[in-house]
Design a protein around this motif. Structure first.
Motif, PDB file in Angstrom:
ATOM      1  N   MET A   1      -9.174   7.072  12.998  1.00 53.15           N
ATOM      2  CA  MET A   1      -8.141   6.031  12.890  1.00 53.15           C
ATOM      3  C   MET A   1      -7.136   6.416  11.805  1.00 53.15           C
ATOM      4  N   SER A   2      -5.863   6.286  12.126  1.00 49.47           N
ATOM      5  CA  SER A   2      -4.841   6.647  11.137  1.00 49.47           C
ATOM      6  C   SER A   2      -4.748   5.541  10.082  1.00 49.47           C
ATOM      7  N   GLU A   3      -4.308   5.946   8.912  1.00 50.29           N
ATOM      8  CA  GLU A   3      -4.172   5.001   7.811  1.00 50.29           C
ATOM      9  C   GLU A   3      -2.983   4.083   8.075  1.00 50.29           C
ATOM     10  N   ARG A   4      -3.230   2.798   8.175  1.00 49.96           N
ATOM     11  CA  ARG A   4      -2.139   1.864   8.420  1.00 49.96           C
ATOM     12  C   ARG A   4      -1.659   1.265   7.110  1.00 49.96           C
ATOM     13  N   SER A   5      -0.379   0.982   7.060  1.00 45.61           N
ATOM     14  CA  SER A   5       0.126   0.297   5.873  1.00 45.61           C
ATOM     15  C   SER A   5       1.116  -0.783   6.296  1.00 45.61           C
ATOM     16  N   ILE A   6       1.297  -1.718   5.391  1.00 46.16           N
ATOM     17  CA  ILE A   6       2.185  -2.839   5.665  1.00 46.16           C
ATOM     18  C   ILE A   6       3.624  -2.447   5.355  1.00 46.16           C
ATOM     19  N   ASP A   7       4.498  -2.799   6.262  1.00 47.56           N
ATOM     20  CA  ASP A   7       5.921  -2.572   6.054  1.00 47.56           C
ATOM     21  C   ASP A   7       6.524  -3.849   5.467  1.00 47.56           C
ATOM     22  N   PHE A   8       6.383  -3.986   4.134  1.00 44.81           N
ATOM     23  CA  PHE A   8       6.839  -5.229   3.491  1.00 44.81           C
ATOM     24  C   PHE A   8       8.355  -5.414   3.619  1.00 44.81           C
ATOM     25  N   LYS A   9       9.094  -4.307   3.653  1.00 45.71           N
ATOM     26  CA  LYS A   9      10.558  -4.403   3.741  1.00 45.71           C
ATOM     27  C   LYS A   9      10.972  -5.072   5.038  1.00 45.71           C
ATOM     28  N   LYS A  10      10.344  -4.629   6.126  1.00 49.68           N
ATOM     29  CA  LYS A  10      10.651  -5.172   7.456  1.00 49.68           C
ATOM     30  C   LYS A  10      10.438  -6.678   7.485  1.00 49.68           C
ATOM     31  N   GLY A  61      -8.779 -20.975  -4.552  1.00 50.07           N
ATOM     32  CA  GLY A  61      -9.939 -21.415  -5.324  1.00 50.07           C
ATOM     33  C   GLY A  61      -9.651 -21.531  -6.804  1.00 50.07           C
ATOM     34  N   GLU A  62      -8.426 -21.147  -7.232  1.00 49.14           N
ATOM     35  CA  GLU A  62      -8.151 -21.155  -8.678  1.00 49.14           C
ATOM     36  C   GLU A  62      -8.256 -22.561  -9.280  1.00 49.14           C
ATOM     37  N   THR A  63      -8.018 -23.573  -8.473  1.00 46.18           N
ATOM     38  CA  THR A  63      -8.225 -24.934  -8.988  1.00 46.18           C
ATOM     39  C   THR A  63      -9.513 -25.565  -8.464  1.00 46.18           C
ATOM     40  N   SER A  64      -9.817 -25.332  -7.173  1.00 46.04           N
ATOM     41  CA  SER A  64     -10.988 -25.986  -6.578  1.00 46.04           C
ATOM     42  C   SER A  64     -12.295 -25.255  -6.888  1.00 46.04           C
ATOM     43  N   GLY A  65     -12.190 -23.982  -7.250  1.00 41.99           N
ATOM     44  CA  GLY A  65     -13.406 -23.183  -7.441  1.00 41.99           C
ATOM     45  C   GLY A  65     -13.929 -22.589  -6.139  1.00 41.99           C
ATOM     46  N   ASN A  66     -13.331 -22.994  -5.030  1.00 41.99           N
ATOM     47  CA  ASN A  66     -13.764 -22.462  -3.735  1.00 41.99           C
ATOM     48  C   ASN A  66     -13.044 -21.151  -3.418  1.00 41.99           C
ATOM     49  N   PHE A  67     -13.385 -20.131  -4.184  1.00 39.49           N
ATOM     50  CA  PHE A  67     -12.778 -18.817  -3.982  1.00 39.49           C
ATOM     51  C   PHE A  67     -13.210 -18.236  -2.646  1.00 39.49           C
ATOM     52  N   MET A  68     -12.443 -17.283  -2.160  1.00 38.35           N
ATOM     53  CA  MET A  68     -12.840 -16.524  -0.971  1.00 38.35           C
ATOM     54  C   MET A  68     -13.034 -15.080  -1.406  1.00 38.35           C
ATOM     55  N   GLU A  69     -14.287 -14.621  -1.339  1.00 36.83           N
ATOM     56  CA  GLU A  69     -14.606 -13.267  -1.796  1.00 36.83           C
ATOM     57  C   GLU A  69     -14.253 -12.251  -0.717  1.00 36.83           C
ATOM     58  N   LEU A  70     -13.468 -11.260  -1.115  1.00 39.63           N
ATOM     59  CA  LEU A  70     -12.992 -10.253  -0.167  1.00 39.63           C
ATOM     60  C   LEU A  70     -14.130  -9.386   0.366  1.00 39.63           C
ATOM     61  N   VAL A  71     -14.150  -9.188   1.689  1.00 39.74           N
ATOM     62  CA  VAL A  71     -15.090  -8.256   2.303  1.00 39.74           C
ATOM     63  C   VAL A  71     -14.333  -7.036   2.824  1.00 39.74           C
ATOM     64  N   SER A  72     -13.264  -7.271   3.583  1.00 46.03           N
ATOM     65  CA  SER A  72     -12.483  -6.138   4.087  1.00 46.03           C
ATOM     66  C   SER A  72     -11.075  -6.583   4.442  1.00 46.03           C
ATOM     67  N   ILE A  73     -10.202  -5.602   4.557  1.00 45.78           N
ATOM     68  CA  ILE A  73      -8.806  -5.857   4.931  1.00 45.78           C
ATOM     69  C   ILE A  73      -8.462  -4.951   6.103  1.00 45.78           C
ATOM     70  N   ALA A  74      -7.839  -5.529   7.132  1.00 41.24           N
ATOM     71  CA  ALA A  74      -7.360  -4.720   8.256  1.00 41.24           C
ATOM     72  C   ALA A  74      -5.893  -5.049   8.491  1.00 41.24           C
ATOM     73  N   ILE A  75      -5.164  -4.037   8.920  1.00 39.37           N
ATOM     74  CA  ILE A  75      -3.731  -4.213   9.145  1.00 39.37           C
ATOM     75  C   ILE A  75      -3.445  -4.040  10.628  1.00 39.37           C
ATOM     76  N   ASP A  76      -2.583  -4.891  11.157  1.00 36.00           N
ATOM     77  CA  ASP A  76      -2.384  -4.856  12.609  1.00 36.00           C
ATOM     78  C   ASP A  76      -1.530  -3.660  13.036  1.00 36.00           C
ATOM     79  N   CYS A  77      -1.439  -3.493  14.357  1.00 33.75           N
ATOM     80  CA  CYS A  77      -0.817  -2.301  14.944  1.00 33.75           C
ATOM     81  C   CYS A  77       0.635  -2.108  14.526  1.00 33.75           C
ATOM     82  N   ASP A  78       1.356  -3.213  14.263  1.00 32.36           N
ATOM     83  CA  ASP A  78       2.769  -3.103  13.923  1.00 32.36           C
ATOM     84  C   ASP A  78       3.017  -3.066  12.415  1.00 32.36           C
ATOM     85  N   GLY A  79       1.951  -3.180  11.633  1.00 34.13           N
ATOM     86  CA  GLY A  79       2.110  -3.167  10.178  1.00 34.13           C
ATOM     87  C   GLY A  79       2.792  -4.412   9.643  1.00 34.13           C
ATOM     88  N   ASP A  80       2.666  -5.526  10.370  1.00 37.41           N
ATOM     89  CA  ASP A  80       3.334  -6.740   9.871  1.00 37.41           C
ATOM     90  C   ASP A  80       2.407  -7.958   9.839  1.00 37.41           C
TER      91      ASP A  80
END
Ligand SMILES: [Zn+2]
Length: 202
Positions: A1-10, A61-80
């Protein structure tokens, strides 16, 4: 799988981020991330968005304490668009609901996929301390024998009335069954295919 990245500019700097419960697979919420929010999420392992109403980074969660602990990040086919898998420490929505889509999020069956990934990892990267790795090292006959033993033990507990002991044996059997599948090189999905086909024949 190729390395995907987000095109924030777009995307004018902001990209939708969908958060999915890593265990249940339920969609928990959707927010927006800018590059900084994505970096902070990776760094702190706590899901962080860019809040358009607050005009700043916002760690869920910064106020409620109900944080969401990161497991993984995936980026979609269009990078958006970003798919974040996470473990929520509590109800996700500010309304108190489990998810922002007002769904109940209690299914734990998705944990089987995590467990299978761990078992596979123990096979491919064995360590001295790992019981699972020691099973693989002993070979297929030993693994199959363990499944047989655990099956007998659950039969014995089934005849008694102790829920705790029965649950312990039920967990042992399921775990060793998954190890056996991995030792044989088969996927749980292939077992599901057999069950689905049988169901469809009816
Ligand atoms: Zn909400």
């Amino acid at each position: 799988m190729s390395e995907r990245s987000i095109d924030f500019k777009k995307m004018d700097g902001l990209v939708p981020a969908i958060v999915q419960d890593a265990v249940s697979g339920k969609v928990l919420m959707q927010g927006y991330m800018n590059e900084e929010a994505l970096e902070k999420t990776k760094e702190t392992k706590m899901v962080t968005f860019y809040s358009r109403s607050k005009n700043r980074l916002w760690t869920k969660g910064e106020t409620s304490g109900n944080f969401m602990e990161l497991v993984s990040i995936a980026i979609d086919c269009d990078g958006d668009s970003i798919l974040v898998r996470a473990n929520p420490r509590g109800p996700v929505c500010h309304t108190g609901s489990d998810t922002c889509f007002d769904e109940v999020n209690t299914s734990k069956t998705g944990f089987i996929d995590q467990l299978r990934a761990i078992i596979k990892d123990r096979k491919n990267n064995p360590t001295d301390k790992s019981y699972t790795a020691s099973l693989f090292a002993k070979g297929i006959n030993k693994v199959a024998q363990k499944v047989g033993e655990e099956a007998v033990e659950i039969v014995i507990e089934a005849k008694d009335d102790n829920k705790e002991l029965f649950m312990g044996e039920a967990a042992d059997l399921l775990y060793h069954y998954l190890v056996l599948l991995e030792a044989k090189g088969y996927e749980l999905d292939e077992v599901m295919d057999v069950l689905i086909e049988r169901h469809q024949k009816k």
